[in-house]
Scaffold this motif. Structure first.
Motif, PDB file in Angstrom:
ATOM      1  N   ALA A   1      29.181  47.281  44.895  1.00  0.00           N
ATOM      2  CA  ALA A   1      27.949  48.209  44.453  1.00  0.00           C
ATOM      3  C   ALA A   1      28.488  49.680  44.795  1.00  0.00           C
ATOM      4  CB  ALA A   1      26.704  48.134  45.466  1.00  0.00           C
ATOM      5  N   ASN A   2      27.905  50.708  43.887  1.00  0.00           N
ATOM      6  CA  ASN A   2      28.227  52.349  43.992  1.00  0.00           C
ATOM      7  C   ASN A   2      29.981  52.441  43.638  1.00  0.00           C
ATOM      8  OD1 ASN A   2      25.830  52.427  44.959  1.00  0.00           O
ATOM      9  ND2 ASN A   2      26.444  52.352  46.968  1.00  0.00           N
ATOM     10  N   GLY A   3      30.767  51.462  43.168  1.00  0.00           N
ATOM     11  CA  GLY A   3      32.089  51.559  42.699  1.00  0.00           C
ATOM     12  C   GLY A   3      32.961  51.358  43.835  1.00  0.00           C
ATOM     13  N   ASP A   4      32.257  51.097  45.144  1.00  0.00           N
ATOM     14  CA  ASP A   4      33.231  51.352  46.213  1.00  0.00           C
ATOM     15  C   ASP A   4      34.053  49.787  46.308  1.00  0.00           C
ATOM     16  OD1 ASP A   4      32.156  53.351  47.348  1.00  0.00           O
ATOM     17  OD2 ASP A   4      30.264  52.447  48.339  1.00  0.00           O
ATOM     18  N   LYS A   5      34.930  49.917  47.080  1.00  0.00           N
ATOM     19  CA  LYS A   5      35.937  48.768  47.573  1.00  0.00           C
ATOM     20  C   LYS A   5      35.294  47.891  48.664  1.00  0.00           C
ATOM     21  CE  LYS A   5      39.262  49.064  44.760  1.00  0.00           C
ATOM     22  NZ  LYS A   5      39.601  48.176  43.570  1.00  0.00           N
ATOM     23  N   VAL A   6      35.047  46.614  48.463  1.00  0.00           N
ATOM     24  CA  VAL A   6      34.330  45.862  49.490  1.00  0.00           C
ATOM     25  C   VAL A   6      35.027  44.679  49.746  1.00  0.00           C
ATOM     26  CG1 VAL A   6      32.318  44.362  49.808  1.00  0.00           C
ATOM     27  CG2 VAL A   6      32.172  46.498  48.482  1.00  0.00           C
ATOM     28  N   GLU A   7      35.257  44.423  50.996  1.00  0.00           N
ATOM     29  CA  GLU A   7      36.192  43.197  51.493  1.00  0.00           C
ATOM     30  C   GLU A   7      35.181  42.022  51.557  1.00  0.00           C
ATOM     31  OE1 GLU A   7      39.824  42.662  54.653  1.00  0.00           O
ATOM     32  OE2 GLU A   7      38.062  44.150  55.234  1.00  0.00           O
ATOM     33  N   GLY A   8      36.022  41.033  51.222  1.00  0.00           N
ATOM     34  CA  GLY A   8      35.516  39.619  51.363  1.00  0.00           C
ATOM     35  C   GLY A   8      36.650  38.735  52.235  1.00  0.00           C
ATOM     36  N   PHE A   9      36.251  37.463  52.675  1.00  0.00           N
ATOM     37  CA  PHE A   9      36.958  36.771  53.270  1.00  0.00           C
ATOM     38  C   PHE A   9      36.878  35.245  52.823  1.00  0.00           C
ATOM     39  CE2 PHE A   9      36.160  40.444  56.030  1.00  0.00           C
ATOM     40  CZ  PHE A   9      37.350  40.757  56.466  1.00  0.00           C
ATOM     41  N   LEU A  10      37.782  34.326  53.108  1.00  0.00           N
ATOM     42  CA  LEU A  10      38.016  33.039  52.732  1.00  0.00           C
ATOM     43  C   LEU A  10      38.655  32.075  53.813  1.00  0.00           C
ATOM     44  CD1 LEU A  10      38.667  31.621  49.239  1.00  0.00           C
ATOM     45  CD2 LEU A  10      40.127  30.852  51.030  1.00  0.00           C
ATOM     46  N   VAL A  11      38.055  31.096  54.265  1.00  0.00           N
ATOM     47  CA  VAL A  11      38.618  29.852  54.804  1.00  0.00           C
ATOM     48  C   VAL A  11      38.629  28.650  54.045  1.00  0.00           C
ATOM     49  CG1 VAL A  11      38.550  28.618  56.944  1.00  0.00           C
ATOM     50  CG2 VAL A  11      37.895  31.039  57.099  1.00  0.00           C
ATOM     51  N   LYS A  12      39.993  28.371  54.047  1.00  0.00           N
ATOM     52  CA  LYS A  12      40.101  26.784  53.413  1.00  0.00           C
ATOM     53  C   LYS A  12      39.817  25.839  54.307  1.00  0.00           C
ATOM     54  CE  LYS A  12      43.656  29.085  50.343  1.00  0.00           C
ATOM     55  NZ  LYS A  12      45.182  29.191  50.132  1.00  0.00           N
ATOM     56  N   PRO A  13      39.544  24.616  53.656  1.00  0.00           N
ATOM     57  CA  PRO A  13      39.429  23.402  54.462  1.00  0.00           C
ATOM     58  C   PRO A  13      40.728  22.751  55.020  1.00  0.00           C
ATOM     59  CG  PRO A  13      39.187  22.822  51.857  1.00  0.00           C
ATOM     60  CD  PRO A  13      39.376  24.637  52.244  1.00  0.00           C
ATOM     61  N   PRO A  14      40.709  21.966  55.891  1.00  0.00           N
ATOM     62  CA  PRO A  14      41.737  21.327  56.524  1.00  0.00           C
ATOM     63  C   PRO A  14      42.484  20.395  55.361  1.00  0.00           C
ATOM     64  CG  PRO A  14      39.981  20.366  57.403  1.00  0.00           C
ATOM     65  CD  PRO A  14      39.554  21.453  56.573  1.00  0.00           C
ATOM     66  N   ASN A  15      43.912  20.319  55.434  1.00  0.00           N
ATOM     67  CA  ASN A  15      44.627  19.300  54.640  1.00  0.00           C
ATOM     68  C   ASN A  15      44.392  19.903  53.134  1.00  0.00           C
ATOM     69  OD1 ASN A  15      45.722  17.837  56.773  1.00  0.00           O
ATOM     70  ND2 ASN A  15      43.468  16.852  56.931  1.00  0.00           N
TER      71      ASN A  15
END
Length: 743
Positions: free
Chosen positions: A492-506
């Motif tokens: 929103a507002n043209g701002d850079k926003v950070e996201g995160f991700l965790v993958k499942p095991p195996n």
């Protein structure tokens, strides 16, 4: 030869079997983990005390014990095994330490004799026998007194002996009375998870025992001392806190105490904690921050006694204003903001003085982490308003220097100043204690991402930073976990926003995985490379899910402007960030199955789940935990009114348009998504009626829904077996909607 190959083959398969022995993280694994507390180095620099909480799932209990580890490295071990204990604090001579135990008469201060040569306890004796119990103990630097806190009846103020007897009589009468009614003539009659009973938190001092005698007894100096109440009156001192740094401290000479207290008449609408000073022998307290109508807290004297550092906010009534690091000159009474001086647009967390009084080390939120920073206290860097600048001029001063990344907390120094101790966590491991040499090693210029683009700063790595404790290695070595991955997108507002991700095991990149989309609470509370027992990302991923979460507008770590963007815009920019972040992840990561996504959130995250209910049908299911459903009723049933009145720019009677604009209940005719509702009876931040209203609405709308109700939990689910039920119910609900039999 054949026998040799047979042995090799057996060894090969044995090693392979060991490698395959790791399993996905389970709830039972999480309950076996030990919960490590803050480090407390001994005066001689040889030992570090810390507390460890053990969970007994079968008994449904949590028990804390005192542990010890050599500072030079070695095996950590339990120090007092036959008695619960928490919050260890050394006496200045290093021959004793105080701690809090529930062994007798509830929470009380105990003192243990200590033999530093072998690192063992020699004797243990109770120090307090207070009817209203004791907590938060702290040894005076001169070794003459021990400070502690206790919730007492303010009408019992006066002579120490009479006050003690008065408190005991009133407490016994209250416990024996068959009438439990509450009569109040003001707000703040309940807070967080309990109703008030007329008592106030006060700070006491008691004469410290002498060093143990040959018989192993901690002798008191003269007759049994009576604690002295240093903060009498109908006020809380220290104020309520959910944890973090102490809101009180001794002066280096042991003759004065600085503490935080809010004396505003209507506490329910006030965040105006002030820093007060009081002599250790009692007397009138002096307010040194009276001209700041916002919060001042966590005072800490410099070791040389010249300054008091503390944290301050500037906007009254706004609990998420920037926490600045302040400096108070005890000689002149002048104050200055080191955060503003060094242009630090971040929240200052826990902090510690270097023993030489020439540096302040502190943590500050930054992009989902809590790095450690250092601030030099040179003569020219602490110029106060009206003072002349010394050389070098301010245009050439150093910026605040980040020393080390990660999610760090609980900073403290060894007495010689050579080692900085702290706790560190990550998404794959709970707190352990780390040590690092206090002088930075090699430094280099580093480009740091910020909202406006990039800035260049100096990064210095602390040499020899290493874990001092590894109490959870036996459990963690047996489980499969995935590290946190970060991504950035245009929000929103043209701002850079950070996201995160965790993958499942195996993890298999060629497969498609369903998504658990986690929305954090606060809303001014960040998510990042951090461990949580209540919303554990690894545990959510363990069932074969990709876990995604976004630090939307309102999250700390990206500047105060980014935090303030959520004020009066609860369902605006944050909702846009969340949807755009999920869109980005779906397009970027081919292993995400966008047709199997469930959103889950608590507190503000619960509010956002309720908002999502009426504004998108992209999710196959939702989980709303302790969320706001009706903004008007939430205002009328909460206790910390300052929060709602700041976020929605007034009351429902002065700004009804704002409350209605962002109230999820007014979009109920659009609800379609199957939803699990979770709420606790003892939640007074967001009353249980919010959950009941949501569940009633879902049921009357004919929407598949279920409610998990806890009569004995507040805003958080804390009891081990309740937590077990919570995870099972939540995960079963998600499985029900994202794993249909056709797949």
């Amino acid at each position: 030869m054949r026998r040799f190959f047979a042995i090799v083959l057996v060894c090969f398969f044995s090693v392979a079997a060991l490698g395959q022995a790791k399993h996905p993280f389970t709830f039972e694994d999480m309950m076996k983990l030990k919960r490590v507390g803050e480090p407390v180095p001994s005066p001689d620099g040889k030992w570090v005390l810390f507390s460890v909480i053990d969970v007994d799932l079968a008994a449904n209990t949590k028990t804390s014990h005192i542990w010890i580890v050599p500072l030079a490295g070695g095996q950590e071990r339990i120090l007092i095994s036959d008695q619960d204990g928490t919050r260890p604090r050394w006496a200045p001579d290093g021959k004793r330490f105080a701690f809090i135990s529930n062994k007798d008469r509830g929470s009380q201060v105990w003192v243990a004799g200590f033999d530093s040569t072998v690192g063992k306890v020699t004797n243990i004796d109770p120090l307090t026998h207070f009817a209203t119990e004791a907590d938060g103990e702290l040894w005076s630097p001169d070794g003459k007194n021990v400070l502690f806190t206790s919730p007492v009846y303010p009408e019992c103020d006066g002579d120490s002996l009479k006050a003690r007897d008065c408190n005991e009589k009133k407490l016994v009468a209250s416990e024996k009375s068959k009438v439990k009614a509450l009569i109040t003539d003001r707000l703040f009659y309940r807070h967080w998870n309990a109703y008030t009973d007329g008592r106030r938190s006060h700070i006491f001092v008691i004469a410290a025992p002498e060093a143990p005698t040959a018989s192993g007894v901690n002798r008191l100096q003269g007759p049994t001392p009576i604690p002295l109440d240093l903060t009498p009156g109908d006020y809380d001192a220290p104020p309520f806190s959910l944890g973090g740094q102490d809101n009180y401290a001794f002066s280096p000479d042991g003759q004065e105490i600085a503490y935080a207290s809010n004396h505003d008449k209507v506490e329910a609408t006030s965040t105006n904690n002030d820093v007060w000073l009081v002599p250790v022998n009692g007397g009138p307290a002096r307010n040194i921050t009276a001209d700041n109508p916002a919060s001042d807290s966590t005072p800490l004297y410099s070791p040389d006694g010249k300054y008091i550092a503390y944290r301050a906010q500037q906007r009254p009534g706004y609990e998420s204003d920037r926490f600045r690091l302040m400096l108070y000159d005890r000689k002149t009474g002048k104050r200055n903001s080191l955060s503003d001086l060094y242009e630090l647009d971040r929240w200052v967390g826990t902090y510690a003085w270097a023993p030489g009084s020439n540096k302040l080390y502190f943590t500050a939120e930054q992009s989902g982490d809590s790095p450690i920073f250092v601030q030099r206290i040179d003569p020219w860097s602490v110029a106060f308003p009206g003072d002349a600048w010394d050389w070098p001029p301010p245009t050439e001063r150093d910026k605040t220097t980040p020393l080390i990344g990660g999610s760090n907390d609980d900073l403290t120094f060894t007495p010689d100043g050579k080692w900085l101790l702290f706790t560190r966590m990550s998404v794959v491991a709970p707190n352990e204690i780390y040590s690092a040499a206090s002088l930075p090693g090699d430094c280099k210029k580093l480009n740091v991402k910020v909202l406006e683009g990039k800035m260049t700063t100096t990064a210095c790595i602390l040499p020899k930073a290493q874990p001092l404790t590894r109490v959870n290695d036996p459990i963690l070595s047996q489980v499969v976990m995935s590290p946190l991955e970060s991504f950035w997108f245009d929000g929103a507002n043209g701002d850079k926003v950070e996201g995160f991700l965790v993958k499942p095991p195996n993890f298999d990149p060629n497969k498609k995985y369903p998504v658990k989309f986690i929305i954090h609470g606060g809303p001014q509370v960040p998510m990042g490379d951090q461990w949580s027992y209540r919303w554990n990302h690894e545990l959510f991923a363990a069932g074969g899910y990709v876990v995604i979460f976004i630090n939307f507008h309102g999250s700390p770590g990206y500047g105060q402007k980014f935090i303030d963007a959520i004020n009066g815009d609860w369902g605006g920019a944050p909702f846009e960030d969340l949807m755009k972040g999920l869109d980005y992840a779906e397009k970027t990561y081919s292993f995400i199955d966008k047709d199997r996504e469930c959103a889950l959130g608590a507190s503000y995250g619960g509010y956002m789940i309720n908002w999502i209910l009426g504004h998108t049908s992209r999710f196959k299911c939702l989980v709303s935990h302790d969320g706001m459903f009706n903004t008007t009723s939430a205002w009328g049933t909460t206790e910390e009114l300052w929060f709602n009145e700041w976020e929605f720019k007034g009351t429902p009677y002065t700004n009804r348009e704002m409350y209605d604009k962002w109230s999820p209940h007014l979009s109920a005719t659009n609800f379609k998504t199957p939803t699990l509702v979770v709420h606790g009876q003892l939640d007074y931040r967001l009353d249980v009626s919010e959950g009941f209203q949501l569940f009633t609405t879902l049921q009357r709308q004919g929407i598949p829904s279920k409610m998990l109700y806890f009569p004995d939990e507040g805003h958080w689910v804390l009891k081990p077996q309740n937590s077990q039920l919570w995870y099972k119910t939540v995960n079963d609900w998600v499985d029900q909607w994202l794993r249909p039999s056709s797949r």
